[in-house]
Design an enzyme around this catalytic site. Structure first.
Site, short mmCIF file in Angstrom:
data_model
loop_
_atom_site.label_atom_id
_atom_site.label_comp_id
_atom_site.label_asym_id
_atom_site.label_seq_id
_atom_site.Cartn_x
_atom_site.Cartn_y
_atom_site.Cartn_z
N ARG A 191 0.85 -1.18 0.00
CA ARG A 191 0.00 0.00 0.00
C ARG A 191 0.89 1.24 0.00
O ARG A 191 1.90 1.30 0.70
CB ARG A 191 -0.93 0.02 1.22
CG ARG A 191 -2.06 -1.00 1.15
CD ARG A 191 -3.06 -0.68 0.04
NE ARG A 191 -4.21 -1.56 0.03
CZ ARG A 191 -4.31 -2.67 -0.70
NH1 ARG A 191 -3.27 -3.04 -1.46
NH2 ARG A 191 -5.40 -3.40 -0.69
N HIS B 92 -0.82 -0.48 -10.16
CA HIS B 92 -1.39 -1.45 -9.20
C HIS B 92 -1.73 -2.78 -9.90
O HIS B 92 -2.86 -3.27 -9.83
CB HIS B 92 -2.64 -0.87 -8.53
CG HIS B 92 -2.91 -1.46 -7.18
ND1 HIS B 92 -3.35 -0.72 -6.12
CD2 HIS B 92 -2.79 -2.74 -6.71
CE1 HIS B 92 -3.52 -1.50 -5.07
NE2 HIS B 92 -3.17 -2.73 -5.40
#
Length: 311
Positions: free
Chosen positions: A226, A274
C-alpha cells in the site's frame, strides 16, 4: 434458497455475477450498486471497497468475503462493520504474480539494467563489473502467503534473503527479524527492500525520511503493498539525493496516481498501475465457494481478518 450479495465500490460486478452464478447455480446471486433500491436480506456478501450504504445491509449476513487480499478499504469503517467474520482472499493466483513482479525488480537492479539503459541512450559500450550476488541481500517485509512466495522465488535465484515480521518466526535458510526493536538492524543490511506489509495504523507512514535513511547508500525499493506505508515526499527526496538508488512502485497513497505527481518524471522511479497482484476472478470465486460450503457445515475457514491486528 441461499442469497449472495455482490458489490464493488466501482460498480464493476458483471464478471463476479457471472462466475458466482456458474459456480453456485442453486443460489440467488444479487448484484447491488449505490443508489439502487435496497435488496432483500442475503446470507453472504462478496464485496470490495464498501460504501456506508452497503455496510448498512450486512447486519445479518453469515460472512463477508472480500474480492482481494487487502483489508484496509473495509476496516477503515471501524464500528460500522458487521459482526460477521470478514474473510479475505488467500492467494488465488496473486502470490505468483507478486513473486514475478518483485523478482523482476530485484533482477533488474542487481544486473544494473538502469545503468545499461542509460549507456544505450548515449550509444556507449561500457561493461560494468559483475555484481556480487552473495552480498546482495534482499529484505522482504510481510511474511504471509504472498510474502513467503516472494521469499521462495528469491531464494531459488540464490539471493541472500532476510525477512521482517511483526512477531517472531523461523524460516530455514533465511535471516529473521521481528518487531520494531529489530527493524533498524533489518534495514541496515538490506540492499533491495520488498514491502508486502498490510496497511494498519502501525504501518501507515512507517517509511519516513528517518527510517528510509537506515537503508544503506544505494538501496533499492519495491513496494507492492500500500502506498501510504511510505511517505512519498521523503522517498522522492532520498532518491534525488542518491541515498536511495531507485524504486519500483506499484501502489500509491492516492490512486490513480495524479498526472502531475513528480514520480512520473523521476527517471529512477518506475510507476506501474497497481498490477503486481491482480485478483483472478474465477479462482477467487472457487475459493469463496469452498469456504461457503465449509461454513454451511460448521467447519472453520482460513484467511479470516483479525480486526485487532488489522489484517
Amino acid at each position: 434458497m441461499m442469497r449472495i450479495l455482490v458489490y464493488r465500490g466501482d460498480g464493476r460486478i458483471e464478471q463476479w455475477l457471472d462466475e458466482l452464478g456458474q459456480a453456485l447455480p442453486q443460489a440467488a446471486i444479487v448484484g447491488w450498486k449505490d443508489g439502487e433500491p435496497r435488496p432483500a436480506a442475503c446470507d453472504y456478501a462478496v464485496i470490495w471497497a464498501p460504501s456506508p450504504a452497503l455496510l448498512e445491509q450486512l447486519a445479518r449476513v453469515k460472512a463477508v468475503f472480500l474480492m482481494g487480499a487487502g483489508v484496509d478499504a473495509i476496516l477503515k469503517h471501524g464500528d460500522a462493520l458487521p459482526a460477521a467474520p470478514i474473510i479475505r482472499v488467500g492467494d488465488a493466483g496473486m502470490a505468483d504474480q507478486m513473486a514475478e513482479y518483485v523478482l523482476y525488480g530485484v533482477l533488474r537492479y542487481f544486473r544494473q539494467m538502469p545503468q545499461y539503459e542509460a549507456f544505450e541512450r548515449e550509444h556507449s559500450w561500457r561493461p560494468l563489473p559483475h555484481p556480487d550476488r552473495d552480498s546482495f541481500t534482499v529484505g522482504v517485509m510481510g511474511t504471509g502467503k504472498l510474502g513467503m512466495r516472494v521469499v521462495g522465488a528469491l531464494r531459488h535465484f540464490g539471493f541472500p534473503v532476510r525477512i521482517w515480521s511483526r512477531s517472531a518466526r523461523e524460516v530455514a535458510g533465511v535471516e529473521c527479524f521481528a518487531g520494531k526493536d529489530q527493524l533498524d538492524e533489518f534495514l541496515r543490511g538490506t540492499r533491495a527492500l520488498a514491502c508486502l506489509l498490510p496497511l494498519t495504523p502501525e504501518t501507515t507512514g512507517l517509511f519516513d525520511r528517518e527510517r528510509l535513511s537506515r537503508l544503506p547508500q544505494g538501496a533499492f525499493i519495491i513496494n507492492v503493498s500500500r502506498g501510504a506505508i511510505f511517505v512519498e515526499d521523503d522517498l522522492l527526496s532520498l532518491v534525488r539525493e542518491d541515498h536511495i538508488a531507485g524504486a519500483l512502485l506499484d501502489v500509491f497513497e492516492e490512486e490513480p496516481l495524479d498526472a502531475g505527481h513528480p514520480f512520473w518524471d523521476e527517471p529512477r522511479v518506475t510507476v506501474t498501475p497497481h498490477i503486481s497482484g491482480r485478483t483472478i476472478v474465477r479462482e477467487t470465486v472457487r475459493q469463496i465457494v469452498r469456504k461457503i460450503a465449509a461454513l454451511e457445515q460448521g467447519q472453520p475457514v482460513d484467511d479470516v481478518v483479525d480486526r485487532n491486528r488489522g489484517y
